[in-house]
Design an enzyme around this catalytic site. Structure first.
Site, PDB file in Angstrom:
ATOM      1  N   SER A  60      -4.057  -0.515  14.608  1.00  0.00           N
ATOM      2  CA  SER A  60      -4.805   0.708  14.905  1.00  0.00           C
ATOM      3  C   SER A  60      -5.408   0.616  16.296  1.00  0.00           C
ATOM      4  CB  SER A  60      -5.927   0.897  13.875  1.00  0.00           C
ATOM      5  OG  SER A  60      -6.798   1.946  14.263  1.00  0.00           O
ATOM      6  N   GLY A 120      -1.051   7.930   1.093  1.00  0.00           N
ATOM      7  CA  GLY A 120      -1.167   8.014   2.543  1.00  0.00           C
ATOM      8  C   GLY A 120       0.131   7.764   3.284  1.00  0.00           C
ATOM      9  N   ILE A 121       0.018   7.079   4.429  1.00  0.00           N
ATOM     10  CA  ILE A 121       1.210   6.849   5.244  1.00  0.00           C
ATOM     11  C   ILE A 121       2.170   5.876   4.565  1.00  0.00           C
ATOM     12  CG2 ILE A 121       0.019   7.401   7.393  1.00  0.00           C
ATOM     13  CD1 ILE A 121      -0.070   4.449   8.045  1.00  0.00           C
ATOM     14  N   GLY A 122       1.657   4.999   3.708  1.00  0.00           N
ATOM     15  CA  GLY A 122       2.548   4.100   2.972  1.00  0.00           C
ATOM     16  C   GLY A 122       3.477   4.871   2.053  1.00  0.00           C
ATOM     17  N   GLY A 127       0.810  -1.214   0.000  1.00  0.00           N
ATOM     18  CA  GLY A 127       0.000   0.000   0.000  1.00  0.00           C
ATOM     19  C   GLY A 127       0.840   1.258   0.000  1.00  0.00           C
ATOM     20  N   ALA A 128       1.896   1.259  -0.831  1.00  0.00           N
ATOM     21  CA  ALA A 128       2.922   2.303  -0.745  1.00  0.00           C
ATOM     22  C   ALA A 128       2.688   3.495  -1.655  1.00  0.00           C
ATOM     23  CB  ALA A 128       4.295   1.689  -1.061  1.00  0.00           C
ATOM     24  N   ASN A 129       1.591   3.530  -2.383  1.00  0.00           N
ATOM     25  CA  ASN A 129       1.425   4.615  -3.345  1.00  0.00           C
ATOM     26  C   ASN A 129       0.632   5.813  -2.811  1.00  0.00           C
ATOM     27  OD1 ASN A 129      -0.773   2.366  -4.194  1.00  0.00           O
ATOM     28  ND2 ASN A 129      -1.653   4.396  -4.479  1.00  0.00           N
ATOM     29  N   TYR A 189     -13.701  -3.772  10.573  1.00  0.00           N
ATOM     30  CA  TYR A 189     -12.405  -3.085  10.590  1.00  0.00           C
ATOM     31  C   TYR A 189     -11.729  -3.229  11.956  1.00  0.00           C
ATOM     32  CZ  TYR A 189      -8.822   0.468  10.041  1.00  0.00           C
ATOM     33  OH  TYR A 189      -7.613   1.109   9.979  1.00  0.00           O
TER      34      TYR A 189
END
Length: 278
Positions: free
Chosen positions: A139, A14-16, A10-12, A164
């Site tokens: 989280s 937000g925090i990623g 998920g690196a593209n 979630y």
């Protein structure tokens, strides 16, 4: 971090994205594991321009599909001999109850089985590093979760937020059991709460969740601040011996009582193995 290999899911965005950029700035070689090729390539180019580090590879994976997780892991194992840092960062918030092609509830599949399966498939490469680190983004939402072996995927009483919260609880239980299994190795496993981040994360959720995130967004922290604990866990020399901990604001924190239950962690591990044949 110079020349260390860091794999980030998920690196593209937000925090990623902020985590990837910070590690590239420190000289790490990155493998960005992303679902959308165009967004991944755009993020890659932006990181290269800002850090002058061209050492960034892209591997595509939809973590809702087990065949894609296996394919992504196989591609990484074919191209690399070791992984210094694996950061399980991707996440999903459902708008409604939905099953994946593998017959699993989607939030459970992406947020928990995605972490569990990808980590286990890459574990030999992480063990090949001098001091491998596995970092999973959990989280504080885990405090709303529960571990019910009879209703692990919320076939009964489903709600997006409950799914979630459960998945984030499972991230911590997974980390606890993994850390116990890694005690006699050179690998550590830790997890973290990134903070409540102002990102587009909730846009896949229900209209209520989107509204709440929109109203609250001015009070949230930036993705850059949200990435701080992930970066700390990936880079800090003082954490070489820390294993099985839950972090908040770069400090060890105490998760919920359920998240500390060793029997629940072991049972979840066994159930997860059967659901993804790892």
């Amino acid at each position: 971090m110079n020349n260390k290999l860091c794999v980030i899911t998920g690196a593209n965005s937000g925090i990623g994205f902020e985590t990837a950029k910070a590690l590239a700035q420190k000289g790490a070689y990155l493998v960005m594991v992303c679902r959308n090729e165009d967004k991944a390539e755009a993020a890659r180019q932006e990181i290269i321009e800002e850090t002058s580090n061209p050492g960034i590879d892209i591997v595509l994976c939809d973590f809702a599909i087990q065949a894609e997780i296996r394919k992504a892991a196989t591609e990484i194992k074919k191209n690399y001999e070791k992984i210094d840092v694996l950061i399980n960062n991707h996440g999903f918030l459902a708008s409604e109850q939905e099953q994946t092609v593998d017959g699993l509830e989607k939030t459970f599949a992406v947020n928990h089985i995605g972490y569990f399966m990808f980590t286990n498939l890459l574990l030999d490469l992480i063990k090949a590093a001098d001091q491998g680190r596995i970092i999973s983004v959990a989280s504080e939402a885990h405090r709303a979760g529960e571990f019910d072996p009879e209703n692990i995927q919320l076939n009964e009483n489903f709600s997006p937020w409950k799914a979630y919260g459960n998945s984030k609880l499972f991230n911590i239980l997974f980390t606890k059991e993994l850390a116990d299994q890694l005690v006699d190795t050179s690998v550590t496993a830790n997890c973290l709460h990134p903070g409540v981040v102002a990102s587009n994360f909730a846009q896949s959720g229900s209209w209520i969740m989107r509204m709440l995130f929109t109203i609250g967004k001015p009070f949230f922290i930036s993705p850059k601040k949200g990435a701080a604990t992930s970066i700390y866990l990936a880079t800090s020399d003082e954490l070489e011996e820390v294993n099985g901990a839950y972090f908040r604001n770069k400090k060890v924190a105490t998760p919920s009582k359920t998240a500390r239950n060793k029997e629940a962690a072991a049972e979840l591990w066994d159930m997860s193995k059967k659901l993804c044949s790892v």
